[in-house]
Design a protein around this motif. Structure first.
Motif, PDB file in Angstrom:
ATOM      1  N   ASP A 168      -8.338  -6.115  -3.186  1.00  9.59           N
ATOM      2  CA  ASP A 168      -8.613  -4.844  -2.512  1.00  9.59           C
ATOM      3  C   ASP A 168      -8.178  -3.668  -3.382  1.00  9.59           C
ATOM      4  O   ASP A 168      -8.881  -2.646  -3.465  1.00  9.59           O
ATOM      5  CB  ASP A 168      -7.888  -4.816  -1.163  1.00  9.59           C
ATOM      6  CG  ASP A 168      -8.279  -3.606  -0.340  1.00  9.59           C
ATOM      7  OD1 ASP A 168      -9.490  -3.353  -0.176  1.00  9.59           O
ATOM      8  OD2 ASP A 168      -7.375  -2.889   0.127  1.00  9.59           O
ATOM      9  N   HIS A 169      -7.055  -3.798  -4.040  1.00 19.10           N
ATOM     10  CA  HIS A 169      -6.595  -2.740  -4.948  1.00 19.10           C
ATOM     11  C   HIS A 169      -7.552  -2.572  -6.132  1.00 19.10           C
ATOM     12  O   HIS A 169      -7.728  -1.461  -6.637  1.00 19.10           O
ATOM     13  CB  HIS A 169      -5.187  -3.056  -5.474  1.00 19.10           C
ATOM     14  CG  HIS A 169      -4.106  -2.838  -4.448  1.00 19.10           C
ATOM     15  ND1 HIS A 169      -4.102  -1.777  -3.583  1.00 19.10           N
ATOM     16  CD2 HIS A 169      -2.977  -3.562  -4.174  1.00 19.10           C
ATOM     17  CE1 HIS A 169      -3.029  -1.842  -2.808  1.00 19.10           C
ATOM     18  NE2 HIS A 169      -2.329  -2.913  -3.144  1.00 19.10           N
ATOM     19  N   GLU A 170      -8.162  -3.663  -6.583  1.00 11.24           N
ATOM     20  CA  GLU A 170      -9.052  -3.621  -7.745  1.00 11.24           C
ATOM     21  C   GLU A 170     -10.449  -3.107  -7.402  1.00 11.24           C
ATOM     22  O   GLU A 170     -11.184  -2.711  -8.303  1.00 11.24           O
ATOM     23  CB  GLU A 170      -9.196  -5.020  -8.350  1.00 11.24           C
ATOM     24  CG  GLU A 170      -8.070  -5.423  -9.279  1.00 11.24           C
ATOM     25  CD  GLU A 170      -8.510  -6.567 -10.176  1.00 11.24           C
ATOM     26  OE1 GLU A 170      -9.416  -7.342  -9.782  1.00 11.24           O
ATOM     27  OE2 GLU A 170      -7.964  -6.687 -11.283  1.00 11.24           O
ATOM     28  N   ARG A 171     -10.799  -3.108  -6.137  1.00 12.14           N
ATOM     29  CA  ARG A 171     -12.179  -2.774  -5.747  1.00 12.14           C
ATOM     30  C   ARG A 171     -12.447  -1.296  -6.013  1.00 12.14           C
ATOM     31  O   ARG A 171     -11.672  -0.422  -5.608  1.00 12.14           O
ATOM     32  CB  ARG A 171     -12.418  -3.122  -4.278  1.00 12.14           C
ATOM     33  CG  ARG A 171     -13.904  -3.170  -3.893  1.00 12.14           C
ATOM     34  CD  ARG A 171     -14.117  -4.100  -2.741  1.00 12.14           C
ATOM     35  NE  ARG A 171     -15.477  -4.065  -2.206  1.00 12.14           N
ATOM     36  CZ  ARG A 171     -16.496  -4.752  -2.722  1.00 12.14           C
ATOM     37  NH1 ARG A 171     -16.300  -5.499  -3.800  1.00 12.14           N
ATOM     38  NH2 ARG A 171     -17.697  -4.689  -2.179  1.00 12.14           N
ATOM     39  N   SER A 172     -13.573  -1.014  -6.676  1.00 17.96           N
ATOM     40  CA  SER A 172     -13.876   0.351  -7.106  1.00 17.96           C
ATOM     41  C   SER A 172     -14.292   1.232  -5.934  1.00 17.96           C
ATOM     42  O   SER A 172     -14.689   0.744  -4.864  1.00 17.96           O
ATOM     43  CB  SER A 172     -15.002   0.334  -8.140  1.00 17.96           C
ATOM     44  OG  SER A 172     -16.217  -0.105  -7.557  1.00 17.96           O
ATOM     45  N   GLY A 173     -14.235   2.549  -6.158  1.00 16.82           N
ATOM     46  CA  GLY A 173     -14.576   3.497  -5.116  1.00 16.82           C
ATOM     47  C   GLY A 173     -16.007   3.397  -4.657  1.00 16.82           C
ATOM     48  O   GLY A 173     -16.301   3.499  -3.451  1.00 16.82           O
ATOM     49  N   ASP A 174     -16.967   3.173  -5.584  1.00 16.23           N
ATOM     50  CA  ASP A 174     -18.369   3.097  -5.163  1.00 16.23           C
ATOM     51  C   ASP A 174     -18.642   1.823  -4.373  1.00 16.23           C
ATOM     52  O   ASP A 174     -19.457   1.813  -3.448  1.00 16.23           O
ATOM     53  CB  ASP A 174     -19.317   3.235  -6.356  1.00 16.23           C
ATOM     54  CG  ASP A 174     -19.188   2.083  -7.343  1.00 16.23           C
ATOM     55  OD1 ASP A 174     -18.067   1.588  -7.536  1.00 16.23           O
ATOM     56  OD2 ASP A 174     -20.223   1.699  -7.921  1.00 16.23           O
ATOM     57  N   LEU A 175     -17.926   0.737  -4.700  1.00 12.61           N
ATOM     58  CA  LEU A 175     -18.093  -0.480  -3.902  1.00 12.61           C
ATOM     59  C   LEU A 175     -17.467  -0.326  -2.517  1.00 12.61           C
ATOM     60  O   LEU A 175     -17.997  -0.840  -1.520  1.00 12.61           O
ATOM     61  CB  LEU A 175     -17.489  -1.676  -4.639  1.00 12.61           C
ATOM     62  CG  LEU A 175     -18.290  -2.175  -5.851  1.00 12.61           C
ATOM     63  CD1 LEU A 175     -17.506  -3.230  -6.614  1.00 12.61           C
ATOM     64  CD2 LEU A 175     -19.648  -2.708  -5.439  1.00 12.61           C
ATOM     65  N   LYS A 176     -16.352   0.399  -2.427  1.00 11.96           N
ATOM     66  CA  LYS A 176     -15.759   0.644  -1.108  1.00 11.96           C
ATOM     67  C   LYS A 176     -16.663   1.535  -0.260  1.00 11.96           C
ATOM     68  O   LYS A 176     -16.729   1.380   0.968  1.00 11.96           O
ATOM     69  CB  LYS A 176     -14.372   1.263  -1.273  1.00 11.96           C
ATOM     70  CG  LYS A 176     -13.342   0.261  -1.795  1.00 11.96           C
ATOM     71  CD  LYS A 176     -11.919   0.790  -1.721  1.00 11.96           C
ATOM     72  CE  LYS A 176     -10.929  -0.305  -2.093  1.00 11.96           C
ATOM     73  NZ  LYS A 176      -9.528   0.099  -1.920  1.00 11.96           N
ATOM     74  N   TYR A 229       0.830  -1.219   0.000  1.00  7.88           N
ATOM     75  CA  TYR A 229       0.000   0.000   0.000  1.00  7.88           C
ATOM     76  C   TYR A 229       0.858   1.261   0.000  1.00  7.88           C
ATOM     77  O   TYR A 229       1.819   1.377   0.769  1.00  7.88           O
ATOM     78  CB  TYR A 229      -0.931   0.007   1.216  1.00  7.88           C
ATOM     79  CG  TYR A 229      -2.072  -0.992   1.095  1.00  7.88           C
ATOM     80  CD1 TYR A 229      -3.263  -0.641   0.477  1.00  7.88           C
ATOM     81  CD2 TYR A 229      -1.925  -2.293   1.576  1.00  7.88           C
ATOM     82  CE1 TYR A 229      -4.303  -1.555   0.348  1.00  7.88           C
ATOM     83  CE2 TYR A 229      -2.953  -3.218   1.456  1.00  7.88           C
ATOM     84  CZ  TYR A 229      -4.134  -2.838   0.841  1.00  7.88           C
ATOM     85  OH  TYR A 229      -5.154  -3.748   0.701  1.00  7.88           O
ATOM     86  N   ASP A 230       0.481   2.212  -0.852  1.00 12.61           N
ATOM     87  CA  ASP A 230       1.085   3.544  -0.851  1.00 12.61           C
ATOM     88  C   ASP A 230       0.228   4.523  -0.058  1.00 12.61           C
ATOM     89  O   ASP A 230       0.743   5.460   0.546  1.00 12.61           O
ATOM     90  CB  ASP A 230       1.242   4.065  -2.291  1.00 12.61           C
ATOM     91  CG  ASP A 230       2.184   3.187  -3.112  1.00 12.61           C
ATOM     92  OD1 ASP A 230       3.158   2.696  -2.534  1.00 12.61           O
ATOM     93  OD2 ASP A 230       1.912   2.992  -4.312  1.00 12.61           O
ATOM     94  N   ASP A 231      -1.083   4.309  -0.084  1.00  8.70           N
ATOM     95  CA  ASP A 231      -2.028   5.205   0.580  1.00  8.70           C
ATOM     96  C   ASP A 231      -2.225   4.755   2.020  1.00  8.70           C
ATOM     97  O   ASP A 231      -2.618   3.611   2.285  1.00  8.70           O
ATOM     98  CB  ASP A 231      -3.365   5.199  -0.171  1.00  8.70           C
ATOM     99  CG  ASP A 231      -4.335   6.232   0.376  1.00  8.70           C
ATOM    100  OD1 ASP A 231      -4.803   6.039   1.510  1.00  8.70           O
ATOM    101  OD2 ASP A 231      -4.625   7.219  -0.337  1.00  8.70           O
ATOM    102  N   ASP A 232      -1.946   5.648   2.985  1.00  9.03           N
ATOM    103  CA  ASP A 232      -2.037   5.287   4.400  1.00  9.03           C
ATOM    104  C   ASP A 232      -3.451   4.921   4.819  1.00  9.03           C
ATOM    105  O   ASP A 232      -3.654   4.040   5.659  1.00  9.03           O
ATOM    106  CB  ASP A 232      -1.523   6.440   5.275  1.00  9.03           C
ATOM    107  CG  ASP A 232      -0.020   6.616   5.173  1.00  9.03           C
ATOM    108  OD1 ASP A 232       0.648   5.672   4.695  1.00  9.03           O
ATOM    109  OD2 ASP A 232       0.479   7.693   5.555  1.00  9.03           O
ATOM    110  N   ARG A 233      -4.467   5.616   4.224  1.00  8.31           N
ATOM    111  CA  ARG A 233      -5.846   5.309   4.598  1.00  8.31           C
ATOM    112  C   ARG A 233      -6.243   3.914   4.139  1.00  8.31           C
ATOM    113  O   ARG A 233      -6.888   3.165   4.882  1.00  8.31           O
ATOM    114  CB  ARG A 233      -6.803   6.348   4.018  1.00  8.31           C
ATOM    115  CG  ARG A 233      -6.736   7.706   4.711  1.00  8.31           C
ATOM    116  CD  ARG A 233      -7.803   8.629   4.165  1.00  8.31           C
ATOM    117  NE  ARG A 233      -7.681   8.771   2.703  1.00  8.31           N
ATOM    118  CZ  ARG A 233      -8.559   9.416   1.954  1.00  8.31           C
ATOM    119  NH1 ARG A 233      -9.633   9.959   2.501  1.00  8.31           N
ATOM    120  NH2 ARG A 233      -8.380   9.514   0.641  1.00  8.31           N
ATOM    121  N   ASP A 234      -5.880   3.553   2.909  1.00 13.01           N
ATOM    122  CA  ASP A 234      -6.187   2.208   2.414  1.00 13.01           C
ATOM    123  C   ASP A 234      -5.458   1.152   3.234  1.00 13.01           C
ATOM    124  O   ASP A 234      -6.012   0.097   3.551  1.00 13.01           O
ATOM    125  CB  ASP A 234      -5.784   2.082   0.945  1.00 13.01           C
ATOM    126  CG  ASP A 234      -6.692   2.873   0.012  1.00 13.01           C
ATOM    127  OD1 ASP A 234      -7.787   3.274   0.463  1.00 13.01           O
ATOM    128  OD2 ASP A 234      -6.307   3.103  -1.147  1.00 13.01           O
TER     129      ASP A 234
END
Length: 645
Positions: free
Chosen positions: A63-71, A17-22
């Motif tokens: 998890d990386h592939e999961r879209s923003g609206d699904l998250k 992960y690069d993004d701390d929130r993810d």
């Protein structure tokens, strides 16, 4: 209990992960559900030390592939974990092609589903099956492709997104026990690939198969006797519980688990929110047993559910376990698995008891069966239905029958005779499915309307019987809608569609008379759904009234169980649902004659003045409540009585 990742796993997560929130979101979920995952895996695969790391790589990729609206949906569901238990959950079950031709066609008809109040759409098997005979789509040749005549995976994702925008959750079948003989894994196994031969149960001779057969039942004795088939190319006897072209998987192989964990996440990322875990009871094989309901099944389900909870917590599992009540509760979680396996399961007794009571006009067997049915975990929900895509197997236990003075065998024989139309005075038009001369078992195929008497009434041009047939069908739906959980409406029942008696004209359907109750949607009849002078209009408007009443009644949240109230009238079923807003008492007359009910059960629950949630009318029963033929009431305290309390 939280699970702290080992340093090796923790470094793998951090590196991904690069993004701390993810990173934080994934790590928190892994800490929450990691112990459930670890415990499930260790119970089944203690000798696969690298499985967790391999699995984690699959999960991080998904998890990386999961879209923003699904998250975003994931976040919503975590804040409202009872979303599937709420009183506004209405399910609809159909075959995509028979409902609307293609997945694009289904998308065009979403407004029809919205109008009906649907929040859950189960599209029957649509993943790519083998060509030709395929057990209604349950012989899957590719889990990553859609049937070509329906569209492709992009069409499925677009449909899921459109449904999501309307608050409708997409449910798909995930066949766990077997794959088609033409699946890539089976093709490689037949070609001699050792890795993929271990995906299946292959035997060089009949020694072990014959030992297993000593305790195995036959699922389809008419056209698929036995549980093993010889495959010439593989030079092996193959375990084939259902049909010779459906190869049972070897879930003792951790690679099979890994494949399905990846498939679940792949489909979840295309918008599938509910997985119907098909044939789940058959997954684990143990010599000397019937190879159903083995403990490893629940450990595997717990681990798969933990995988989904970490990556796609919007997803829930529904167990397709048509097993005895004492076994069924394990699929919703008992003991160490409590609250950790499937979120939904079919209440496989309710449908049978509805049709049994309609035939006998007597509710005492239903009363007994429901009263001894074990309660489910409060965080789960039943799926209930009047009819489904399958046949009706008369799951009447001898103990229940004996408790009310019936012969179990005799009553099962009566029901088969009644619903195949050979019993004198029967109103039904059904077909016998899978007659087993050895056991005497005769299951029944038929649409809800034809089984309820509409087909016969139309043939005889009998207006009274036509009215009664619709009342029977509405009564059955009232019981299902008023039971709690998720009521599942089977396509066409909302319009009282009849048997498709020409199913045998299609060669691929001719050998399976369950296609008699799998008609194509009649959109001409649907266009008349608001015409109260038509049969389809009377059915649709009556059902729409029931759905609207259910959605406005908080008592139907699935955390509350329906409980049997002993009835002083053997024709009238009483079910109560205790609730902070006051008890709801459901009253159902299973007879075509007017009945009278002594009002003591109502008075005991504070219903001396009550409101019927279906009609909106106020009821003051006095000493006796008059019930018209096939009457249905959902009674709660009148608003003025609630104020006084």
């Amino acid at each position: 209990m939280e699970h702290v990742p080992t340093p090796d796993l923790l470094s793998l997560i951090h590196a991904a992960y690069d993004d701390d929130r993810d990173l934080e979101t994934f790590q928190l979920r892994f800490e929450r559900y990691g112990s459930e995952l670890r415990d499930g895996l260790s119970a089944v695969y203690p000798d696969a030390p690298d499985l967790m790391q391999r699995l984690l790589e699959v999960m991080i990729h998904a998890d990386h592939e999961r879209s923003g609206d699904l998250k975003r949906l994931d976040a919503q569901r975590l804040l409202s974990p009872d979303w599937f238990q709420k009183e506004d959950m209405i399910g609809y079950v159909c075959y995509a092609d028979r409902f609307a031709g293609t997945l694009t066609g289904v998308q065009e008809h979403v407004p029809y589903l919205e109008e009906l109040g649907v929040k859950y759409l189960h599209l029957m098997p649509l993943l790519k099956p083998r060509e030709g005979e395929n057990d209604g789509g349950y012989a899957v040749a590719d889990y990553r492709e859609v049937r070509p005549d329906l569209g492709d995976m992009r069409d499925l994702a677009r449909l899921a997104k459109r449904l999501r925008a309307s608050g409708v959750s997409l449910c798909l079948d995930l066949v766990l026990n077997h794959v088609a003989r033409e699946h890539e894994w089976a093709e490689k196994a037949r070609a001699g690939n050792a890795k993929y031969r271990d995906y299946f149960h292959l035997f060089p001779d009949r020694t072990l198969p014959d030992s297993y057969e000593q305790t195995l039942p036959e699922v389809f004795p008419d056209f698929a006797p036995g549980n093993f088939s010889w495959d010439e190319q593989a030079q092996s006897w193959v375990w084939t519980t259902f049909n010779h072209y459906q190869w049972d998987l070897n879930w003792a192989n951790p690679d099979v688990f890994l494949e399905f964990a990846e498939l679940i996440l792949y489909l979840a990322n295309r918008g599938v929110e509910i997985f119907r875990l098909d044939a789940i009871a058959f997954m684990w094989k143990r010599l000397g047993t019937n190879c159903q309901n083995q403990s490893e099944v629940h450990a595997i389900t717990q681990a798969l559910r933990a995988v989904a909870r970490i990556v796609a917590p919007a997803v829930v599992f529904k167990a397709e376990a048509i097993v005895a009540p004492e076994e069924l509760l394990f699929y919703l979680g008992r003991g160490a698995h409590h609250g950790k396996v499937s979120d939904l399961a079919y209440h496989n007794s309710l449908m049978v008891q509805i049709w049994s009571s309609l035939a006998s006009r007597d509710i005492r067997l239903m009363e007994r069966a429901l009263s001894v049915f074990p309660p489910k975990p409060t965080s789960t929900a039943w799926g209930m239905y009047v009819r489904c895509h399958d046949d009706i197997g008369w799951a009447i236990s001898d103990a229940d029958a004996d408790a009310v003075g019936l012969s179990g065998e005799g009553h099962r024989r009566f029901l088969s005779d009644f619903y195949s139309g050979v019993f004198p005075g029967s109103f039904a038009r059904g077909l016998v499915f899978q007659h087993n001369p050895r056991t005497g078992d005769r299951r029944i195929s038929g649409s809800g309307a034809s089984l309820a008497g509409l087909e016969r009434a139309l043939e005889q041009r009998d207006a009274r019987e036509l009215h009664l047939s619709l009342e029977r069908l509405l009564l059955g739906h009232a019981v299902v809608l008023g039971f709690g959980g998720i009521p599942l409406l089977y396509m066409g029942d909302e319009l009282a569609l009849l048997n498709h008696n020409h199913f045998a004209e299609h060669p691929e359907h001719a050998g399976d008379n369950r296609w008699v109750h799998r008609p194509r949607m009649n959109w001409d009849k649907a266009a008349r759904r608001f015409d109260a002078s038509s049969t389809e209009g009377r059915m649709y408007l009556g059902l729409q009234q029931l759905i609207a009443a259910r959605k406005a009644t908080a008592h139907f949240h699935a955390a509350v169980e329906s409980r049997v109230v002993p009835s002083p009238n053997p024709h009238v079923l009483l079910l109560e649902r205790p609730h902070p807003l006051g008890t709801l008492l459901a009253v159902y007359n299973f007879s075509e004659a007017e009945q009278h009910l002594y009002a003591a059960p109502l008075h005991e629950r504070g219903l001396t003045r009550a409101r019927d949630r279906i009609s909106g009318a106020h009821v003051a029963p006095g000493e006796m409540l008059a019930l018209p033929p096939y009457a249905r009431f959902w009674l709660t305290p009148s608003e003025d009585a609630q104020t006084r309390w």
